[in-house]
Design an enzyme around this catalytic site. Structure first.
Site, short mmCIF file in Angstrom:
data_model
loop_
_atom_site.label_atom_id
_atom_site.label_comp_id
_atom_site.label_asym_id
_atom_site.label_seq_id
_atom_site.Cartn_x
_atom_site.Cartn_y
_atom_site.Cartn_z
CB CYS A 92 2.13 10.07 5.97
SG CYS A 92 2.28 10.05 4.14
CB CYS A 110 -0.88 -0.12 1.27
SG CYS A 110 -2.05 -1.11 1.26
#
Lengths: 400, 323
Positions: free
Chosen positions: B131, B54
Site C-alpha cells: 500500500c 486493482c
C-alpha cells in the site's frame, strides 16, 4: 451495542446447546468405547444426538453420517478417497466442482489435479448462480465425482442441488454437496436430492466448533482417512468427541425447529435491511433474493474499499465480512464477485452481512445508521468521488 | 514460522497506533481546487495512481510555488484499505514544504518508517507494505507532471520488489554470488518478496515485468548451460566412460593446454587420428605435422612428454602411437 452480522463465518453457540454439552467435560467424561459406567453414561445421549443429526438431513438409518472434526475434514475425505479409489487406480480421471466452492473443496480438487486428475470448474452466471444443465454437458464416462455446494458462503446463492443430483444419478456419477451454508437456512433432504455425500459443520448452525459430519449413502462408503481404533464403525477412527456430538445433535434439532422462523422472519428482516441499504446511492446487490439463503446480503458500496468499510463498522462494534482485497492474506478481490464478472471496480467493494435467529431489528437499525455514516466518511476520503480540475485526465480507470 | 504462524491473527493487530489514528482521522485528506491554487499563486498539480479495479487508487493534489518549486500544500484522496489511506496521508505530509526534486526522493520505505510507533517495529504487516508503494508512485507521477517529463525518468534502476525496493542488478548479483536456488533464500538475503509477494510469481496482486521466479529460472538455465558444456567436453566423466567424440575432445584439450604451443614454436604440430582400447591399454594414434614430422625427438622426448601428460590428466594406461 455489539452487533454480530458474520453468521456465515461462524455463529454463537445456542445456550441450550452449551447446557447439554456441559456435563460431558467434568462429570460424564468416560470414553464411550470403555467397559464401565463412565462409558455407559455417554451412550444414550450420543444415540439421541445421532438420531437428531440423521433426522435433520433425512438420512436413512442404514446410511452413515460419520462425525468428523469439521467441514474441511469432511470435504477432504471425499476428494482423497475418490483419489484412492478411482484416480490412482486409473478407473476414472475427472471430477467436476464449481468455481466458487469453499477453499477446502477447491484446494482438494487442485491437489487431485496435481496428481493427474482432470478438474472442471463450473462457471457461475452473472447472478452468481449455477445452471444445472451445464453439469450434464461436462460429465463424461471418466467422471468420478461432481461436488457442488448447496449454498454459497459469500453471496448466499442457492445452487440447484436436486436437479444436479438427478443428473448425476442418471449418469451414474457420484455426487457430493458441501451443505455447510444450507443447514438451518434451507430444508435439506439427502433422499429427495439424490445425494451420495454431504458435508455439514456444527458451528455454522449454533453448535460448537470442532465438530462436523460427512453423510455417506448406504453402499457408497469411502476409504477411511483415519485408521485406528475402529470408532464410527471403522469409517473414522478416533475417540468420540462426546460433548461435540451431543452439542451438534441439539443444534441440529433446534435448527430444524427454527427453520420456519429463519425462512420467513429472518428473511423479512433481511429483505427490509437490504431495501434500506439499497436506498444509499451507488449500492449494488447481485444475486436475486429468492435465490439466496434467507440470511445473507453481499452488497457493494461504490468507491469504498471493503476493508475500510469493515474498519468503520468495527469501530462501532459491528462485525461483518469481506473476501475482498486487503482484508484477506492474499490481497485478492472477492473471488465470487470476480467469478460473477461484476464490474471490476466493484470487486473490491463488497461487504457481506449474514444474519441469524439471534439478530434483532434494533441491531439492524443501529447497523444501518453506522453504515450511512461510514459511507459518508469513506466516500469523503475516496478518490472515486474526488474533485478534479477541468480538463484533468483521470488516471484511475486503467489497470496499473 | 512455528508457533506464531499456527494461529493467524487479524492483520489489524499489526497496525501501528499511528496507522490506526491516521485511518480514523487522516490529516491531509482533501482536495485543492484550481481557485485555491490560483489564490496562493501556485501551480495546481493533480496526479492519479492505481485503479479501483486493482483495489487501491490515490489522487494527489499539490500546490507548487512556480519559482522555488516548493510544495506549499499537499492533499490526497484515496480508494483503499486503512493502510492505503494512512500511507497516502503520511506521503502527503512528507511532501509539504519540500521542493519537487526533494519530494521525488521520498520512498515507500520513508513513508512506512514515518508511520512506525518506534523505530524497531514495522508500522504494517508485510502484505500491507504494498500500500505504501502506491504513495511513492504517485509522487513520481505528480513530479513528472510538474516537470513535463516521463515518470520513468526518475527511476534509474529497474526495481523488481517495490515493497523492499530491491533492484534487478542487486538481485542478479546476490543470486549468483551466493548460488541461491529458492525464493526463500532470495527473501532471506535481500528482503525481496517478503511483503506483498507480487514480485514472486505471476498471479499476485499486481502484474510485473520481471518476477523472482524468472531470475531463479534464468540462473538455473545459466548453470545448466555451463554444465551442458562440461558434459559435451566430458570434463566431469572418467575417461573410459566418455564417448569417442568426448575422448577425442578431451585428448585435444590436454594437448592444447600443455603441448601444442611447444610444437608450434618449433614450427610443427600434431593431430589425433583415433583412440582404441586395446586390452589393458588405451592406444591413441597421432600424426606429426610440419617440422615435427621426422624430428628425432618425435619418437623419444616429445612422444614421452605427450604420453606422460595424457596419462597424468586422463588415464594411466594410455599409449601414444605416432603414425
Amino acid at each position: 451495542m455489539r452487533v454480530y452480522l458474520d453468521n456465515n463465518a461462524t455463529t454463537i453457540v445456542d445456550p441450550h446447546v452449551f447446557e447439554q454439552m456441559e456435563p460431558f467435560f467434568v462429570q460424564k467424561y468416560g470414553n464411550p468405547n470403555s467397559l464401565h459406567q463412565f462409558a455407559s453414561d455417554t451412550h444414550a445421549p450420543l444415540k439421541s444426538a445421532m438420531e437428531k443429526i440423521y433426522a435433520g438431513i433425512h438420512a436413512h438409518k442404514d446410511d452413515n453420517v460419520v462425525i468428523t472434526s469439521c467441514a474441511t475434514e469432511s470435504n477432504n475425505w471425499v476428494f482423497k478417497s475418490i483419489y484412492f479409489e478411482y484416480i490412482i487406480t486409473g478407473r476414472k480421471n475427472h471430477i467436476i466442482i464449481s468455481e466458487v466452492e469453499h477453499p477446502s473443496v477447491i484446494a482438494s480438487a487442485k491437489f487431485l489435479e496435481s496428481q493427474g486428475c482432470r478438474v472442471t470448474y463450473l462457471p457461475i452466471n452473472n447472478e452468481g448462480l449455477i445452471e444445472a444443465q451445464t453439469v450434464r454437458d461436462y460429465i463424461t464416462d471418466k467422471t468420478a465425482l461432481v461436488s457442488i455446494m448447496w449454498a454459497n458462503n459469500e453471496t448466499g446463492a442457492i445452487f440447484p442441488i436436486e436437479e444436479i443430483g438427478e443428473i448425476c444419478k442418471e449418469k451414474g456419477v457420484l455426487f457430493h454437496t458441501d451443505a455447510v451454508q444450507a443447514i438451518g437456512k434451507l430444508p435439506v433432504d439427502v433422499q429427495s436430492a439424490n445425494i451420495d455425500y454431504l458435508t455439514l459443520s456444527a458451528h455454522k448452525f449454533h453448535g460448537p466448533k470442532g465438530v462436523g459430519a460427512l453423510y455417506m449413502k448406504k453402499g457408497k462408503e469411502l476409504t477411511p482417512l483415519f485408521h485406528g481404533g475402529s470408532q464410527m464403525g471403522g469409517h473414522r477412527s478416533g475417540t468420540l468427541n462426546v460433548a461435540g456430538i451431543v452439542g451438534m445433535g441439539k443444534a441440529m434439532e433446534q435448527a430444524v425447529d427454527a427453520l420456519d422462523y429463519e425462512m420467513a422472519d429472518i428473511r423479512e428482516m433481511r429483505d427490509d435491511f437490504e431495501d434500506k441499504l439499497l436506498e444509499i446511492e451507488d449500492t449494488f446487490v447481485v444475486t436475486p433474493r429468492d435465490k439466496r439463503t434467507p440470511n445473507t446480503i453481499l452488497i457493494s458500496f461504490r468507491g469504498i474499499e471493503g476493508e475500510s468499510m469493515l474498519w468503520d463498522l468495527n469501530r462501532s462494534n459491528i462485525a461483518a465480512s469481506t473476501g475482498s482485497a486487503c482484508a484477506s492474506e492474499d490481497l485478492e478481490a472477492n473471488s465470487v464477485m470476480e467469478a460473477i464478472g461484476a464490474a471490476e471496480d466493484l470487486a473490491h467493494t463488497a461487504i457481506r452481512f449474514s444474519l441469524s435467529r439471534y439478530t434483532t431489528q434494533e441491531e439492524l437499525e443501529f447497523t444501518l445508521a453506522v453504515v450511512k455514516e461510514a459511507v459518508t466518511r469513506l466516500r469523503g476520503i475516496s478518490s472515486s468521488y474526488a474533485y478534479a480540475p477541468e480538463g484533468h485526465e483521470s488516471g484511475l480507470d486503467a489497470h496499473h | 514460522m512455528g508457533m506464531d504462524s499456527l494461529i493467524g491473527g487479524t492483520i489489524w493487530d499489526e497496525y501501528s497506533q499511528k496507522v490506526t489514528d491516521l485511518m480514523n482521522n487522516p490529516q491531509n485528506m482533501g482536495e485543492i481546487t484550481q481557485e485555491q491554487a490560483d489564490e496562493m499563486g501556485a501551480k495546481l498539480i493533480v496526479a492519479d495512481f492505481g485503479a479501483e479495479s486493482c483495489g487501491d487508487a490515490v489522487r494527489l493534489y499539490w500546490a507548487v510555488h512556480p519559482k522555488s518549486d516548493v510544495i506549499m500544500l499537499s492533499k490526497f484522496k484515496s480508494f483503499g484499505c486503512g493502510t492505503a489511506i494512512a500511507s497516502s496521508d503520511t506521503m502527503a505530509e512528507l511532501c509539504k514544504g519540500k521542493t519537487v526534486d526533494e519530494a521525488v526522493k521520498i520512498t515507500n520505505i520513508d513513508v512506512e518508517m514515518a508511520m512506525r510507533d518506534n523505530p524497531e517495529t514495522p508500522a504494517v504487516p508485510p502484505q500491507k507494505m504494498h500500500c505504501s508503494v502506491m504513495a511513492y508512485d504517485v509522487i513520481k507521477k505528480a513530479a513528472a507532471q510538474y516537470k513535463g517529463v516521463d515518470m520513468e525518468s526518475f527511476e534509474k534502476e529497474i526495481i523488481v520488489c517495490e515493497c523492499a525496493r530491491v533492484t534487478l542488478s542487486t538481485l542478479k548479483e546476490v543470486i549468483r554470488l551466493n548460488d541461491l536456488t529458492s525464493i526463500e533464500q532470495i527473501t532471506d538475503y535481500t528482503k525481496a518478496g517478503a511483503f506483498c509477494k507480487s514480485c514472486i510469481k505471476p498471479g499476485g496482486h499486481e502484474a510485473k515485468d520481471i518476477y523472482l521466479v524468472d531470475l531463479l529460472e534464468e540462473y538455473e538455465q545459466e548453470k545448466m548451460a555451463k554444465s551442458a558444456d562440461a558434459v559435451a567436453s566430458g570434463a566431469n566423466l572418467p575417461f573410459l566412460e566418455m564417448t569417442v567424440v568426448q575422448k577425442l575432445k578431451a585428448v585435444d584439450k590436454v594437448i592444447d593446454d600443455n603441448i601444442r604451443q611447444m610444437l608450434i614454436m618449433d614450427g610443427g604440430d600434431m593431430e589425433i587420428l583415433d583412440i582404441k582400447e586395446n586390452g589393458e591399454n588405451i592406444d591413441i594414434y597421432i600424426r606429426y605435422l610440419g617440422a615435427c614430422n621426422g624430428c628425432a625427438s618425435s619418437s623419444t622426448g616429445t612422444l614421452f612428454a605427450i604420453e606422460n601428460i595424457l596419462r597424468e590428466k586422463l588415464h594411466p594406461e594410455i599409449r601414444v602411437l605416432p603414425i
